[in-house]
Write a protein that holds these residues in place. Sequence first.
Motif, PDB file in Angstrom:
ATOM      1  N   GLN B 112      43.196  42.029  28.561  1.00 30.82           N
ATOM      2  CA  GLN B 112      42.843  40.373  28.207  1.00 30.82           C
ATOM      3  C   GLN B 112      42.770  39.638  29.469  1.00 30.82           C
ATOM      4  O   GLN B 112      41.721  38.572  29.579  1.00 30.82           O
ATOM      5  CB  GLN B 112      43.627  39.927  27.423  1.00 30.82           C
ATOM      6  CG  GLN B 112      43.814  38.928  26.443  1.00 30.82           C
ATOM      7  CD  GLN B 112      44.795  38.407  25.627  1.00 30.82           C
ATOM      8  OE1 GLN B 112      45.719  39.061  25.602  1.00 30.82           O
ATOM      9  NE2 GLN B 112      44.981  37.243  25.353  1.00 30.82           N
ATOM     10  N   GLU B 115      39.668  40.275  31.405  1.00 32.19           N
ATOM     11  CA  GLU B 115      38.211  39.305  30.945  1.00 32.19           C
ATOM     12  C   GLU B 115      38.467  38.005  30.966  1.00 32.19           C
ATOM     13  O   GLU B 115      37.574  37.336  31.167  1.00 32.19           O
ATOM     14  CB  GLU B 115      38.409  39.732  29.363  1.00 32.19           C
ATOM     15  CG  GLU B 115      37.570  41.175  28.997  1.00 32.19           C
ATOM     16  CD  GLU B 115      37.810  41.582  27.692  1.00 32.19           C
ATOM     17  OE1 GLU B 115      38.212  40.652  26.847  1.00 32.19           O
ATOM     18  OE2 GLU B 115      37.714  42.744  27.401  1.00 32.19           O
ATOM     19  N   GLU B 116      39.793  37.614  30.822  1.00 31.88           N
ATOM     20  CA  GLU B 116      39.837  35.789  30.881  1.00 31.88           C
ATOM     21  C   GLU B 116      39.431  35.704  32.198  1.00 31.88           C
ATOM     22  O   GLU B 116      38.665  34.561  32.484  1.00 31.88           O
ATOM     23  CB  GLU B 116      41.183  35.739  30.731  1.00 31.88           C
ATOM     24  CG  GLU B 116      41.401  34.825  29.461  1.00 31.88           C
ATOM     25  CD  GLU B 116      42.920  34.527  28.819  1.00 31.88           C
ATOM     26  OE1 GLU B 116      43.672  34.240  30.096  1.00 31.88           O
ATOM     27  OE2 GLU B 116      42.969  34.682  27.847  1.00 31.88           O
ATOM     28  N   SER B 117      39.944  36.381  33.270  1.00 34.26           N
ATOM     29  CA  SER B 117      39.730  35.718  34.610  1.00 34.26           C
ATOM     30  C   SER B 117      38.262  36.050  34.916  1.00 34.26           C
ATOM     31  O   SER B 117      37.558  35.475  35.689  1.00 34.26           O
ATOM     32  CB  SER B 117      40.620  36.638  35.734  1.00 34.26           C
ATOM     33  OG  SER B 117      40.372  38.068  35.374  1.00 34.26           O
ATOM     34  N   LYS B 118      37.507  37.061  34.329  1.00 32.57           N
ATOM     35  CA  LYS B 118      36.212  37.285  34.686  1.00 32.57           C
ATOM     36  C   LYS B 118      35.463  36.118  34.196  1.00 32.57           C
ATOM     37  O   LYS B 118      34.367  35.701  34.878  1.00 32.57           O
ATOM     38  CB  LYS B 118      35.871  38.456  33.930  1.00 32.57           C
ATOM     39  CG  LYS B 118      35.415  39.737  35.066  1.00 32.57           C
ATOM     40  CD  LYS B 118      34.986  41.009  34.093  1.00 32.57           C
ATOM     41  CE  LYS B 118      35.392  42.416  34.783  1.00 32.57           C
ATOM     42  NZ  LYS B 118      35.056  43.401  34.253  1.00 32.57           N
ATOM     43  N   SER B 119      35.697  35.807  32.811  1.00 36.76           N
ATOM     44  CA  SER B 119      34.978  34.777  32.290  1.00 36.76           C
ATOM     45  C   SER B 119      35.151  33.461  32.971  1.00 36.76           C
ATOM     46  O   SER B 119      34.034  32.664  33.130  1.00 36.76           O
ATOM     47  CB  SER B 119      35.175  34.661  30.805  1.00 36.76           C
ATOM     48  OG  SER B 119      36.628  34.198  30.760  1.00 36.76           O
ATOM     49  N   GLN B 120      36.382  33.280  33.581  1.00 38.41           N
ATOM     50  CA  GLN B 120      36.694  32.020  34.158  1.00 38.41           C
ATOM     51  C   GLN B 120      35.889  31.893  35.376  1.00 38.41           C
ATOM     52  O   GLN B 120      35.329  31.011  35.850  1.00 38.41           O
ATOM     53  CB  GLN B 120      38.181  32.104  34.590  1.00 38.41           C
ATOM     54  CG  GLN B 120      38.638  30.665  34.651  1.00 38.41           C
ATOM     55  CD  GLN B 120      40.138  30.562  34.273  1.00 38.41           C
ATOM     56  OE1 GLN B 120      40.886  31.719  34.206  1.00 38.41           O
ATOM     57  NE2 GLN B 120      40.701  29.334  34.238  1.00 38.41           N
ATOM     58  N   LYS B 122      33.177  33.551  35.851  1.00 41.48           N
ATOM     59  CA  LYS B 122      31.658  33.195  35.555  1.00 41.48           C
ATOM     60  C   LYS B 122      31.455  31.612  35.393  1.00 41.48           C
ATOM     61  O   LYS B 122      30.470  31.263  35.959  1.00 41.48           O
ATOM     62  CB  LYS B 122      31.347  34.037  34.508  1.00 41.48           C
ATOM     63  CG  LYS B 122      30.160  35.036  34.612  1.00 41.48           C
ATOM     64  CD  LYS B 122      30.145  35.648  33.161  1.00 41.48           C
ATOM     65  CE  LYS B 122      29.657  37.113  33.487  1.00 41.48           C
ATOM     66  NZ  LYS B 122      29.828  37.909  32.218  1.00 41.48           N
ATOM     67  N   LYS B 123      32.346  31.216  34.630  1.00 40.05           N
ATOM     68  CA  LYS B 123      32.392  29.874  34.367  1.00 40.05           C
ATOM     69  C   LYS B 123      32.074  28.914  35.597  1.00 40.05           C
ATOM     70  O   LYS B 123      31.672  28.074  35.449  1.00 40.05           O
ATOM     71  CB  LYS B 123      33.642  29.571  33.440  1.00 40.05           C
ATOM     72  CG  LYS B 123      33.299  28.127  32.413  1.00 40.05           C
ATOM     73  CD  LYS B 123      34.521  27.856  31.604  1.00 40.05           C
ATOM     74  CE  LYS B 123      34.864  26.455  31.604  1.00 40.05           C
ATOM     75  NZ  LYS B 123      36.149  26.168  31.138  1.00 40.05           N
TER      76      LYS B 123
END
Lengths: 282, 181
Positions: B112, B115-120, B122-123
């Motif tokens: 989790q 993924e969160e950090s990845k998406s962050q 990316k964002k």
Amino acid sequence: MWIDNPKMITDTVKTALEATKKQDTSWIMHHVLDARELDFSPFGVIHLPQLHLFGIDISITKHVVFMWLALVILVVTFIFVARSYRKSLIPRGITNLTEVLIVFVRDEIARPTIGKGNERFLPYLLTAFFFILTCNFLGLIPYGSTATSNIAVTATLATISFIVIQVGGMMKNGVIGYFKGLIPHGIPMWLLPIMLVVELLGLFTKPFALAIRLFANMTAGHIVIMALLGLIFILHTYVVVPVSISFALFIFLLEILVALLQAYIFTMLSGLFIGMAVHQEH
Amino acid sequence: MNTLSYLLLLTFSEGGEKGGSPLDVNPGVILWTVVTFIFLLLILKKIAWKPILNSLSERENFIKDSLEKADKAQKDAEKLIADNKVSLVKAEEEAQKIIEQSRELAEKLKTQILEESKSQAKKMIVDATSEIERKNAEAFNKLKDQVADIAVNAAEKILRENLDKDKQVKLVNKYLDDLKN
């Protein structure tokens, strides 16, 4: 037939009578019979007091003295034993010996023969056992005398037993119930008179057998020992000494067994008869 | 008759000179036997049989109780041991389950967070890119405005001082100097 000649019979009997009068058996009988003195020969003789009550001779005799000796021994021993039980429940010393005998009388005599309610008769059975045992053994020590080889003593003990049996039976079943219970169930009416006589006779033969058995056993052994030793003097020879002594010793050892056995048998049979009187349904 | 009397005499005759037979019953002895035996019975009943028999039964009960107690204690202990074993197994299972659970949880948490950090990230990249683009556009617009202004100013100045060549050159130079500054 010899009966045809009364003169011959009379002569024979006369001769036999003379013979019995001449025959000196006092050296055996002196040992077995009751006496009015304590014979500690060669150290001396103690003469016992002669008493009379209402015209009856109640003199203290040798056997009475030895009964009292048994009484004193038992009382002293059991005061000591009872005290040792108060100190601790673990038996020690002489308590071990008496405990074996007490537990034997309780577990092997009273419980199997009387069963339920044996606690009431236990004091009588224990007293009879220890009294007879002590009297028997007192006859085996030097200068001792066996009170139980006196028919008067054994008959009295048997009579006490008889009273205990009858009273025990009557107390349990009621006086009428007890006599009713004596006659077996389911016998034809015409047999009733015969059965009544038989059963009543049976009541009296039991203590009679008790008295005779104890008396005969305790007397016989002593007579046999005396007779064996007497062989030496009858035959006037030293050759029989080893035989006499060894046989007498053997009989003496047998007497120790008999002393124990007769105390046991008297108590056991008393218990058995009490059990039969108390539990008549069996 | 004489014969019979002799026979009877023989039967009841007493052997020995002293007399007395083992079958003689002495009434005195009977009396003393009764007295002695009853006395012995009473005294022994009081001082011996009651306390001794009580002690014996007391001891027997004590032994019986002790044996029963020991038996019970042993059974209890055995039950306790069995219980302990069961609970030990249970506890082990529990522990294993807890470990398993926490491992799963950790795994889940890890993915989790990842993924969160990845998406962050990316964002953030996207944000940064758009910001850069915005800033670029802003700068470009500013430049465009300035260039326009400069061009207009230059045109104005050219128009004002459009008299001679010298002046024109000077003007251009001056303007260029201004621009430099």
